[in-house]
Scaffold this motif. Structure first.
Motif, short mmCIF file in Angstrom:
data_model
loop_
_atom_site.label_atom_id
_atom_site.label_comp_id
_atom_site.label_asym_id
_atom_site.label_seq_id
_atom_site.Cartn_x
_atom_site.Cartn_y
_atom_site.Cartn_z
N PRO A 147 0.93 -1.14 -0.08
CA PRO A 147 -0.03 0.11 -0.10
C PRO A 147 0.73 1.30 0.08
CG PRO A 147 0.03 -1.10 2.16
CD PRO A 147 0.84 -1.79 1.45
N ALA A 148 0.42 2.28 -0.53
CA ALA A 148 0.96 3.73 -0.58
C ALA A 148 0.16 4.79 -0.55
CB ALA A 148 2.07 3.68 -1.99
N VAL A 149 0.46 5.88 -0.07
CA VAL A 149 -0.28 7.19 0.30
C VAL A 149 0.52 8.30 -0.67
CG1 VAL A 149 0.60 7.80 2.43
CG2 VAL A 149 -1.52 8.77 1.40
N LEU A 182 4.04 2.95 1.66
CA LEU A 182 5.15 3.65 1.35
C LEU A 182 4.42 5.05 1.06
CD1 LEU A 182 6.02 1.53 -1.81
CD2 LEU A 182 7.07 1.60 0.48
N ARG A 183 5.19 6.19 1.39
CA ARG A 183 4.68 7.61 1.17
C ARG A 183 5.44 8.50 0.31
NH1 ARG A 183 5.93 5.03 5.99
NH2 ARG A 183 4.81 5.43 7.85
N PHE A 184 4.70 9.19 -0.34
CA PHE A 184 5.02 10.17 -1.51
C PHE A 184 4.34 11.57 -1.33
CE2 PHE A 184 4.79 5.82 -2.88
CZ PHE A 184 6.14 5.58 -3.33
N VAL A 185 5.35 12.50 -1.30
CA VAL A 185 4.80 13.72 -0.96
C VAL A 185 5.53 14.64 -2.45
CG1 VAL A 185 5.13 15.92 0.19
CG2 VAL A 185 5.42 13.51 1.62
N VAL A 210 14.96 5.32 5.15
CA VAL A 210 14.60 4.93 6.19
C VAL A 210 13.00 5.11 6.54
CG1 VAL A 210 14.87 5.47 8.85
CG2 VAL A 210 16.90 5.74 7.08
N ASP A 211 12.51 6.16 5.99
CA ASP A 211 11.02 6.20 6.28
C ASP A 211 10.14 5.81 5.27
OD1 ASP A 211 11.09 7.14 8.65
OD2 ASP A 211 10.50 9.26 8.45
N GLU A 212 10.95 5.28 4.21
CA GLU A 212 10.24 4.80 2.89
C GLU A 212 9.24 5.89 2.43
OE1 GLU A 212 8.66 0.73 4.15
OE2 GLU A 212 10.14 0.01 2.71
N THR A 213 9.88 7.21 2.34
CA THR A 213 9.24 8.40 1.77
C THR A 213 9.69 8.91 0.67
OG1 THR A 213 8.24 8.43 3.99
CG2 THR A 213 8.18 10.42 2.56
N VAL A 214 9.21 9.28 -0.27
CA VAL A 214 9.94 9.99 -1.56
C VAL A 214 9.14 11.31 -1.61
CG1 VAL A 214 10.67 9.95 -3.74
CG2 VAL A 214 10.17 7.85 -2.59
N TYR A 215 10.06 12.47 -1.64
CA TYR A 215 9.75 13.64 -1.92
C TYR A 215 10.13 14.41 -3.24
CZ TYR A 215 10.10 13.33 3.39
OH TYR A 215 9.98 12.59 4.63
N SER A 216 9.21 14.78 -3.82
CA SER A 216 9.34 15.54 -5.17
C SER A 216 9.01 16.93 -5.51
CB SER A 216 8.83 14.47 -6.21
OG SER A 216 8.71 15.16 -7.43
N ILE A 226 5.26 10.60 -10.52
CA ILE A 226 4.31 9.87 -10.13
C ILE A 226 4.69 8.89 -9.17
CG2 ILE A 226 2.85 7.96 -11.08
CD1 ILE A 226 3.09 9.50 -13.86
N GLY A 227 4.37 9.15 -7.83
CA GLY A 227 5.12 8.35 -6.74
C GLY A 227 5.24 6.79 -6.93
N LEU A 228 4.14 6.14 -7.32
CA LEU A 228 4.25 4.74 -7.23
C LEU A 228 4.90 4.11 -8.38
CD1 LEU A 228 1.29 5.76 -6.01
CD2 LEU A 228 1.32 3.18 -5.74
N LYS A 229 5.20 5.04 -9.24
CA LYS A 229 5.96 4.37 -10.52
C LYS A 229 7.64 4.40 -10.19
CE LYS A 229 5.80 4.20 -15.55
NZ LYS A 229 5.09 3.16 -15.58
N LYS A 230 8.51 5.15 -10.59
CA LYS A 230 9.77 4.98 -10.50
C LYS A 230 10.24 5.52 -9.12
CE LYS A 230 10.89 3.33 -14.49
NZ LYS A 230 9.90 2.83 -15.29
N LEU A 231 9.45 6.26 -8.44
CA LEU A 231 9.82 6.52 -7.03
C LEU A 231 9.69 5.58 -6.08
CD1 LEU A 231 8.42 10.28 -6.98
CD2 LEU A 231 10.58 9.31 -8.13
#
Ligand SMILES: Nc1nc2c(ncn2[C@@H]2O[C@H](COP(=O)(O)OP(=O)(O)O)[C@@H](O)[C@H]2O)c(=O)[nH]1
Ligand SMILES: C=C(OP(=O)(O)O)C(=O)O
Ligand SMILES: [Mn+2]
Length: 624
Positions: A147-149, A182-185, A210-216, A226-231
């Motif tokens: 799952p991812a937000v 997973l988290r994407f901001v 560490v936090d399984e978070t990607v910032y873009s 697109i967070g769920l793709k290459k991030l």
């Protein structure tokens, strides 16, 4: 002190808050409260799995001008900034603990990286609407599901994700309290009058392992946003290596063998090197075109598509070579075109095989033939990396059962390939899992393409087509691969392909020739045809290819073509082993098998050179 949920109750409108309250997950609430306070959006919308919420996002993409309607119903066009048309490798960095270095990738010390990205993102959503979206990677309710937000102020990004991923709000409700998502901001940042990201000097893609978070931030191009793709891919590689499975940059397709036999293949080629066009071959069946998870289930390698849609390259898509995509792109299914030429509500792109208007709107704004950019380069009608985004369900050749199966499909063959002008033959089979993983996967090189910013056509090391996304030490990554194969009761066969052989500036193969290589590989998986043993693996016999060319493409395949394409190019192959050796040698932590396997291959090549010379006709190996 106020807890996160109370904070959210104060910030969100009642209707939106109710949606969040339904998810009983304090880790999610904390994440949301913290980031909403930081980003300071003026409005917030929470997307559930309802069609109404998806429709809201679609409408907002138009309302905010990030997408425009085209003539065909459900078609829209989106533009990225002229200088924001591809993945930005320079500004993509992995945040790592102090003292940790990873070969090949840009890293930044975690604390420093977090400080920098937080500074850039502080208040970045003022005056904008934040969309909070939930998705899952892989099929729902399966051992593959992750799952991812996604938080984003771009309705275009959210809209793209609704086309590309399975909805996950209900999954979050079901999961309850867990950190396991997973988290994407993302923020497109300030937009210019064309609604494209303006502050490209502050473009950053920072991956917190560490936090399984990607910032873009300050970018819109899908590969960056697109967070769920290459991030997400960077995060899932890390998980896979930790847990002993494979998260790969691969298509997944079904090749149809004799008597209705179904054989599934994965294929790892770098961006812009033929994943989508291979998986779309009309008489075979597509399951996915970009990302797969592979797990050992009961001793078999089983694969799923991480996604449910395609973010595909549109350049060169024409009626003859890509009949299925062509038809889909001309039908009223939901599609986002990006960075194409638009004239009178119709999209046009380079190499579409029909006349293209001399003016219109494209990624450079108002466009006319001959228009030059600030660097004095002529601007083509569409960008080379212009794309289409569409759900797989639009494709008549979709293998729906394979896409939906929570246990995935058994992998019969795994293919590696890249843009190689002069070294590898069009297709060959490895002697073993280890031979394939090392000399095909881990030794992959490919010429750079327009999918990343920077110079094109430069030969570059790209193991498993994953280098840009590798978030663990390459030694651990390869060790995991070898280990994965050893634990299987039945290992998939490994193959390497090369669609891009050139001689005197001419391609040695046509685009559809790959269809023949696929049929040959399918037969090999089941031991239906013999093959020729060469120093670098098994290659097809001329007679078998001749028959397949006739049967599949109704083409005459000459001995001359075969000899030219399949000759063993010893000097180039040896030079390549040297290059690969030199890349791995200085790195610590590389499995010993890698050097052993390369050394064996070198020895076989030297022996062959001794007997037959530098460029060896495949017929030589048949009648030594
Ligand atoms: N010369 C040549 N070009 C190809 C072949 N297959 C694909 N391409 C081109 O490679 C580019 C990228 O292909 P695509 O399948 O979208 O790559 P992906 O990013 O790996 O999915 C497109 O411009 C295609 O026209 C081939 O067999 N020969
Ligand atoms: C989205 C991308 O994938 P690909 O080119 O592999 O389709 C990308 O590389 O930006
Ligand atoms: Mn692709």
């Amino acid at each position: 002190m106020e807890n996160a949920l109370e904070k959210l109750e104060n910030i969100l409108e009642k209707e939106q808050f109710e949606k969040i309250r339904k998810i009983n997950n304090p880790y999610l609430h904390e994440f949301l409260a913290e980031w909403i306070e930081w980003l300071q959006p003026s409005k917030i919308f929470v997307c559930t799995d309802s069609p109404e919420d998806e429709e809201y996002v679609r409408w907002k993409a138009l309302y905010y001008g990030e997408e425009k309607m085209l003539e065909m119903p459900r078609h829209t066009v989106h533009y990225d900034n002229y200088y924001d048309q591809a993945r930005d490798k320079t500004n993509t960095k992995l945040l790592v603990p102090k003292g940790v270095t990873l070969p090949f990738l840009n890293t930044i010390e975690r604390e420093e990286g977090l400080r920098e990205i937080r500074e850039i993102m502080k208040g970045i959503m003022k005056g904008k609407e934040l969309f909070i979206c939930f998705f899952v990677l892989g099929p729902k309710n399966s051992v593959f599901t992750i799952p991812a937000v996604q938080l984003t102020d771009s309705a275009y990004v959210a809209h793209s994700e609704f086309l590309l991923y399975r909805k996950g709000y209900e999954e979050f409700v079901r999961m309850g309290p867990t950190r396991n998502f997973l988290r994407f901001v993302h923020s497109a940042g300030e937009l210019d009058e064309r609604k494209t990201s303006k502050n490209l000097d502050k473009r950053r893609i920072y991956i917190d392992l560490v936090d399984e978070t990607v910032y873009s931030a300050n970018t819109q191009y899908g590969g960056n946003t697109i967070g769920l793709k290459k991030l997400a891919f960077r995060l899932t590689i890390q998980r896979a290596v930790r847990e002993g499975w494979l998260s790969e940059h691969m298509f997944l397709m079904r090749v149809n063998g004799p008597n209705g036999r179904k054989t599934y293949f994965t294929g790892a080629y770098p961006s812009m090197c033929g994943k989508t066009s291979t998986a779309m071959i009309p008489w075979e069946n597509i399951v996915g075109d970009d990302l797969v998870f592979i797990k050992n289930l009961d001793g078999r390698a089983r694969a799923v598509n991480v996604e449910i849609g395609v973010f595909g390259i549109i350049e060169g898509v024409n009626e003859k070579d890509d009949p299925i995509i062509w038809k889909v792109l001309h039908s009223p299914v939901e599609i986002i075109f990006s960075n194409v030429l638009v004239k009178d509500g119709k999209p046009y792109w380079n190499g579409m095989g029909i006349p293209i208007p001399d003016e219109g709107e494209n990624h450079s704004g108002k466009w006319w033939r001959g228009k030059k950019d600030a660097e004095g380069r002529e601007i083509p009608p569409s960008h080379k990396n212009a794309r289409f985004t569409v759900r797989l369900e639009a494709f008549p050749n979709l293998d729906r059962e394979a896409l939906e199966n929570p246990c995935g499909v058994e992998v019969g063959g795994m293919i590696f390939g890249g843009r190689d002008p002069d070294t590898w033959p069009p297709v060959r089979e490895a002697f073993s899992w280890q031979h394939g993983v090392i000399t095909m996967g881990a030794s992959l090189e490919s010429e750079t393409t327009a999918a990343t910013l920077g110079k094109e056509g430069v030969r570059a090391f790209n193991p498993m087509s994953i280098l840009d996304f590798l978030s663990v030490h390459i030694g651990d990554y390869i060790r995991n691969y070898l280990e994965f194969g050893r634990k299987l009761k039945k290992t998939p066969k490994i193959f390497a392909v090369n669609y891009f052989l050139r001689e005197n500036g001419q391609w040695l193969n046509e685009k559809l020739d790959k269809a023949v290589w696929l049929k040959w590989m399918e037969l090999r998986v089941h031991g239906d045809v013999e093959a020729i043993e060469t120093p670098i693996g098994y290659i097809p016999k001329y007679e078998d290819l001749k028959a397949l060319f006739k049967q599949v493409l109704n083409k005459e395949y000459t001995r001359e073509d075969y000899e030219k394409q399949f000759k063993i190019r010893v000097p180039e192959l040896l030079a390549k082993i040297d290059r690969i050796w030199k890349i791995y040698e200085p790195l610590d932590n590389i499995p010993e098998e890698l050097f052993e396997e390369l050394e064996k291959e070198r020895k076989r090549l030297l022996e062959a050179r001794e007997r037959y010379g530098e460029y060896i006709s495949p017929f030589k190996f048949l009648n030594p």
